[in-house]
Design a protein around this motif. Structure first.
Motif, mmCIF file in Angstrom:
data_model
loop_
_atom_site.group_PDB
_atom_site.id
_atom_site.type_symbol
_atom_site.label_atom_id
_atom_site.label_comp_id
_atom_site.label_asym_id
_atom_site.label_seq_id
_atom_site.Cartn_x
_atom_site.Cartn_y
_atom_site.Cartn_z
ATOM 1 N N THR A 1 30.857 -3.863 -4.885
ATOM 2 C CA THR A 1 30.744 -4.850 -5.641
ATOM 3 C C THR A 1 31.542 -4.761 -6.793
ATOM 4 O O THR A 1 32.060 -3.505 -7.321
ATOM 5 N N ALA A 2 31.701 -5.802 -7.631
ATOM 6 C CA ALA A 2 32.541 -5.501 -9.020
ATOM 7 C C ALA A 2 31.669 -4.872 -9.963
ATOM 8 O O ALA A 2 32.150 -4.089 -10.873
ATOM 9 N N GLU A 3 30.374 -4.913 -9.784
ATOM 10 C CA GLU A 3 29.498 -4.103 -10.745
ATOM 11 C C GLU A 3 29.401 -2.710 -10.399
ATOM 12 O O GLU A 3 29.681 -1.714 -11.351
ATOM 13 N N THR A 4 29.538 -2.271 -9.245
ATOM 14 C CA THR A 4 29.797 -0.833 -8.665
ATOM 15 C C THR A 4 30.982 -0.333 -9.166
ATOM 16 O O THR A 4 31.127 0.892 -9.738
ATOM 17 N N LYS A 5 31.850 -1.007 -9.028
ATOM 18 C CA LYS A 5 33.181 -0.627 -9.435
ATOM 19 C C LYS A 5 33.205 -0.508 -11.006
ATOM 20 O O LYS A 5 34.086 0.481 -11.348
ATOM 21 N N LYS A 6 32.692 -1.363 -11.689
ATOM 22 C CA LYS A 6 32.951 -1.178 -13.108
ATOM 23 C C LYS A 6 32.101 0.029 -13.709
ATOM 24 O O LYS A 6 32.418 0.756 -14.396
ATOM 25 N N LYS A 7 30.967 0.392 -12.942
ATOM 26 C CA LYS A 7 30.128 1.817 -13.178
ATOM 27 C C LYS A 7 31.077 2.795 -12.818
ATOM 28 O O LYS A 7 31.051 3.729 -13.384
ATOM 29 N N SER B 1 26.643 -2.432 -3.256
ATOM 30 C CA SER B 1 26.060 -2.342 -4.614
ATOM 31 C C SER B 1 25.396 -0.863 -4.771
ATOM 32 O O SER B 1 25.409 0.022 -3.723
ATOM 33 N N GLU C 1 23.172 3.841 -13.693
ATOM 34 C CA GLU C 1 22.767 3.409 -14.995
ATOM 35 C C GLU C 1 22.601 4.360 -16.043
ATOM 36 O O GLU C 1 22.588 4.104 -17.277
ATOM 37 N N ASN D 1 24.639 4.386 -19.478
ATOM 38 C CA ASN D 1 23.977 3.993 -20.902
ATOM 39 C C ASN D 1 23.654 5.161 -21.779
ATOM 40 O O ASN D 1 23.752 5.285 -22.895
ATOM 41 N N THR E 1 20.024 2.735 -9.238
ATOM 42 C CA THR E 1 19.842 2.667 -10.566
ATOM 43 C C THR E 1 20.640 4.180 -11.242
ATOM 44 O O THR E 1 20.601 4.117 -12.319
ATOM 45 N N GLU F 1 33.575 3.588 -15.637
ATOM 46 C CA GLU F 1 33.075 3.744 -16.709
ATOM 47 C C GLU F 1 32.435 5.487 -16.777
ATOM 48 O O GLU F 1 32.688 6.129 -17.497
#
Length: 418
Positions: A176-182, A136, A142, A145, A139, A185
């Motif tokens: 993680t998938a969330e880390t890859k997504k961030k 992971s 983030e 955003n 923040t 982006e």
């Protein structure tokens, strides 16, 4: 994406750059505000820590209770200074103005100011991407955003990845998938991106589809100019002068340090006995003052140097060798072309030494026994002239890559109207 910025990069006015840095100038050394009860608690806790240290002979240190100032990390401060210096040179003779924002301090009001008045938004250097042992991230990502809402070009300038070695690390392919997504982006939102080491480039290349590999340019502080030219140290000196820096800028670093401290103290005593070394402690963070005091209490006489980052690089040039933990201690040493031995508390230390083609100059903290440190020092100190040559060559090569990246930033003129 940037066609609305009609006046960006105009040659007839100052170019305004929002520099989103680890520490903005106005935030440096700012006082930590505590209520009276909290201050009293810190005074009592610090007194107890000092007493415990004296009785047990083991360093006891609480980062929260000891600190009275925040944003004191010399490396983070130097990043901002270096990027400003390099952008001013890159855009010369056009005048630049800077709006400086510390990581994590973006507000709706600042976002409106950026969109109303800034021509570039530069994410400045440092460990901007943080990957935990479970894959992971913290923040910081983030930030996407508000990055989505910025109307001027966004530049990632020599950003890096931190992976602290107080825990078991995951592989770069195990985020993680969330880390890859961030990560994806962030890359999509940047008009241009450069990174400080190969490992950070691998992270993005591995998880961002259709990404043009980011330029690897090293850390901006590698190229920061000293304020005054130092005398430097010759190959032969009457007394060996060794720079010291240990990492204590947070609880994870303190945990790593205390686990290795007895071995480090024994090693430093050996340096004094075997080489007649004069020890110079370079303070990179306020939390290192009690560490330096602890070393002195163990009978290690130290010259302690705590000055601004630019002057500090000149001080590094006055030693023959550096034993260090903080990443930017090794970067300051490399800037001054002084050989070093880095005791890694984070994977970034190892990545930096691989980038400079001196992997032998870094060992993981768990391998830092007295015998290992003695052997490494003997070997490296004996070839310090050759190491200086490697550091000088790699600095020149990386600076050429940095200049090419700056040229690409300037070419954004073609994408916006004057």
């Amino acid at each position: 994406m940037f066609v609305e910025a009609k006046e960006a990069f105009s040659r007839d006015r100052a170019l305004r750059i929002a520099l989103y840095a680890p520490i903005a100038e106005h935030a440096a050394y700012s006082a930590i505000k505590k209520r009276p009860v909290a201050r009293l608690k810190s005074v009592i806790k610090n007194a107890w820590n000092r007493l415990s240290t004296r009785i047990t002979g083991t360093l006891v240190l609480s980062d929260y209770h000891y600190l009275t100032r925040q944003h004191t990390n010399k490396g983070d401060l130097a990043i901002r200074v270096a990027i400003r210096e390099q952008l001013i040179e890159a855009f010369n003779p056009q005048q630049l103005e800077f709006l400086e924002i510390t990581w994590g301090d973006m507000t709706p009001e600042l976002l409106r100011e950026v969109n109303a008045s800034c021509d570039l938004f530069v994410i400045g250097g440092g460990g901007y991407v943080f990957v935990r042992g479970d894959g992971s991230t913290n923040t910081r990502l983030e930030d996407i955003n508000f990055l989505r809402q910025i109307s001027c070009p966004v530049i990632a300038y020599a950003i890096g990845m931190n992976r602290l070695m107080h825990e078991q690390l995951c592989g770069l392919d195990e985020v993680t998938a969330e880390t890859k997504k961030k990560l994806g982006e962030l890359a999509r939102l940047c008009a241009h991106m450069s990174v400080r080491d190969v490992e950070t480039r691998q992270l993005f290349a591995m998880h961002v589809d259709k990404l043009q590999a980011p330029a690897v340019v090293g850390d901006p502080v590698l190229f920061l100019r000293k304020r005054n030219e130092s005398r430097g140290r010759g190959v032969v000196a009457e007394r060996c002068r060794i720079g010291i820096n240990l990492a204590a800028h947070g609880w994870q670093a303190i945990q790593v340090l205390t686990g290795a401290l007895s071995e480090l103290v024994a090693f430093l005593r050996w340096l004094k006995d075997e080489y007649g070394a004069e020890l110079v402690y370079f303070v990179h963070h306020d939390l290192e003052h009690p560490v330096a005091d602890y070393l002195q209490a163990q009978g290690l006489q130290l010259v302690k140097i705590d000055t601004d980052p630019v002057s500090m690089i000149g001080e590094y040039a006055e030693v023959d060798f550096v034993i260090c933990q903080m990443l930017h201690s090794s970067i300051f040493a490399a800037n001054a072309e002084v050989p070093f031995l880095s005791i890694a508390y984070d994977q970034k230390n190892l990545a930096f030494c691989r980038l400079l083609e001196v992997p032998q100059c870094c060992i993981p903290h768990e391998h830092a026994t007295v015998a290992t440190l003695q052997e490494a020092f003997r070997t490296l100190f004996g070839v310090r002239d050759e190491l200086r040559g490697v550091l000088q060559r790699r600095k020149q090569e990386l600076q050429a890559d940095m200049l090419e990246f700056q040229r690409r930033i300037k070419e954004l003129r073609a994408h916006v109207g004057d």
